[in-house]
Design an enzyme around this catalytic site. Structure first.
Site, PDB file in Angstrom:
ATOM      1  N   ASP A  38       0.837  -1.203   0.000  1.00 40.98           N
ATOM      2  CA  ASP A  38       0.000   0.000   0.000  1.00 40.98           C
ATOM      3  C   ASP A  38       0.874   1.257   0.000  1.00 40.98           C
ATOM      4  OD1 ASP A  38      -2.326  -1.497   0.101  1.00 40.98           O
ATOM      5  OD2 ASP A  38      -2.380  -1.500   2.300  1.00 40.98           O
ATOM      6  N   TYR A  66       5.854  -8.483   8.628  1.00 42.46           N
ATOM      7  CA  TYR A  66       5.589  -7.055   8.792  1.00 42.46           C
ATOM      8  C   TYR A  66       5.861  -6.610  10.225  1.00 42.46           C
ATOM      9  CZ  TYR A  66       2.791  -7.508   4.487  1.00 42.46           C
ATOM     10  OH  TYR A  66       2.365  -7.747   3.203  1.00 42.46           O
ATOM     11  N   ASP A  80      -6.777   2.240   7.232  1.00 41.64           N
ATOM     12  CA  ASP A  80      -5.440   2.706   7.598  1.00 41.64           C
ATOM     13  C   ASP A  80      -5.467   4.218   7.824  1.00 41.64           C
ATOM     14  OD1 ASP A  80      -5.344   3.930   5.086  1.00 41.64           O
ATOM     15  OD2 ASP A  80      -3.987   2.446   4.214  1.00 41.64           O
ATOM     16  N   ARG A 172      -4.335  -4.452   7.374  1.00 39.80           N
ATOM     17  CA  ARG A 172      -5.343  -3.401   7.567  1.00 39.80           C
ATOM     18  C   ARG A 172      -6.643  -3.994   8.105  1.00 39.80           C
ATOM     19  NH1 ARG A 172      -6.766  -0.591   2.461  1.00 39.80           N
ATOM     20  NH2 ARG A 172      -5.658  -2.188   1.288  1.00 39.80           N
TER      21      ARG A 172
END
Length: 302
Positions: A38, A66, A80, A172
């Site tokens: 993203d 992540y 987000d 997300r």
């Protein structure tokens, strides 16, 4: 130019933006990426260049790692920090035990609904295009796997985490769903991808560093050594006769690799010329030819 390059993606650029910049820097049209990040997210974005774009199929299901921060107190329409708040912010103070217990509910194989602002397609149209037009976005839950989800720190309304997930998992959505369960709303405030498959931040470079290297003709120093690609596949170094057969789509015998299904074929130490697949016994046929044009490669490209 045939290479694999790991870019440390900066914020506020799409993955496609990064691809376009690398195309210009390297003056190479054939560049692709191995997994979208993203715009908000940073970190490991592997790029395949030239004929090595044909390797993308082997990374479609790569595991990803992540690190990021979840902010509790309000949800957003994008799930987000780039989105519009879905309601007024609430004052929230969370305990570490509370958030860790909640996180444990997301580990393993779970059902997850992708964010409305995502690349998931609805009747052939990416969901984010519909969401931008305020059209109704109805995405069905899909099965994903979160192999590790560790809460590193909790401070007031924020929780930092590390997660290791199977392909197709949206952090997300994890943040959004955690907020729904607590009842205060939440969204993903920051996200940094630290690894994709065998690629990690240790081998990543900034766009600025790539640009500087291109101007001095030293880009090869930034590329991943071909022998490190697809470590799950054994490799063989071909002689001239074997290489010629592979490049023209003819089968070869590899008796020392009779138990392997797929094999990386090299000429010398650095030139990866093919991924060969075992068809019978010790007989292998080039599934993908990466150097030289074969009838097989031409058919697969059609």
């Amino acid at each position: 130019m045939n290479a694999v390059l790991i870019i440390d993606k900066p914020p506020d650029l799409t993955s496609h933006d990064v691809v376009n910049r690398v195309r210009r820097i390297l003056n190479e049209r054939s560049v692709g990426h191995l997994g979208t990040l993203d715009p908000l997210a940073t970190g490991v974005l592997p790029l395949v260049i030239g004929n090595l774009t044909r390797l993308a199929q082997f990374y479609a299901s790569s595991e990803k790692t992540y690190e990021g921060t979840i902010r509790f107190g309000f949800a957003t329409d994008t799930y987000d920090a780039e989105g519009e708040p879905a309601g007024p912010a609430q004052a929230v103070i969370l305990s570490s035990d509370q958030v860790r217990q909640l996180a444990s509910r997301f580990e393993g194989i779970i059902e997850q609904t992708p964010p409305p602002f995502s690349a998931k397609k609805i009747q052939g149209v990416p969901a984010y295009k519909l969401a931008r037009k305020n059209a109704e976005v109805s995405l069905k839950p899909v099965q994903v796997e979160i192999k590790e989800f560790t809460i590193l720190q909790v401070e007031n309304d924020r929780a930092s985490f590390r997660a290791r997930v199977a392909s197709g998992t949206y952090m997300r959505s994890v943040a959004h769903d955690m907020g729904q369960l607590i009842g205060c709303g939440a969204h993903l405030e920051s996200l940094r991808r630290t690894a994709v498959g065998e690629f990690d931040l240790a081998g990543a470079h900034t766009l600025e560093k790539l640009d500087a290297a291109a101007k001095t003709g030293q880009t090869e120093d930034l590329f991943i050594h071909p022998r490190k690609l697809l470590p799950q596949f054994p490799s063989v170094t071909a002689n001239e006769e074997m290489a010629a057969r592979i490049r023209t789509g003819r089968p070869v015998n590899l008796p020392e690799l009779s138990q392997a299904r797929l094999v990386k074929v090299f000429v010398g130490q650095r030139e990866l010329i093919a991924i060969a697949t075992r068809v019978a016994g010790t007989l292998f046929h080039a599934k993908i030819v990466l150097a030289g044009e074969s009838r097989l490669a031409q058919r697969e490209a059609m």
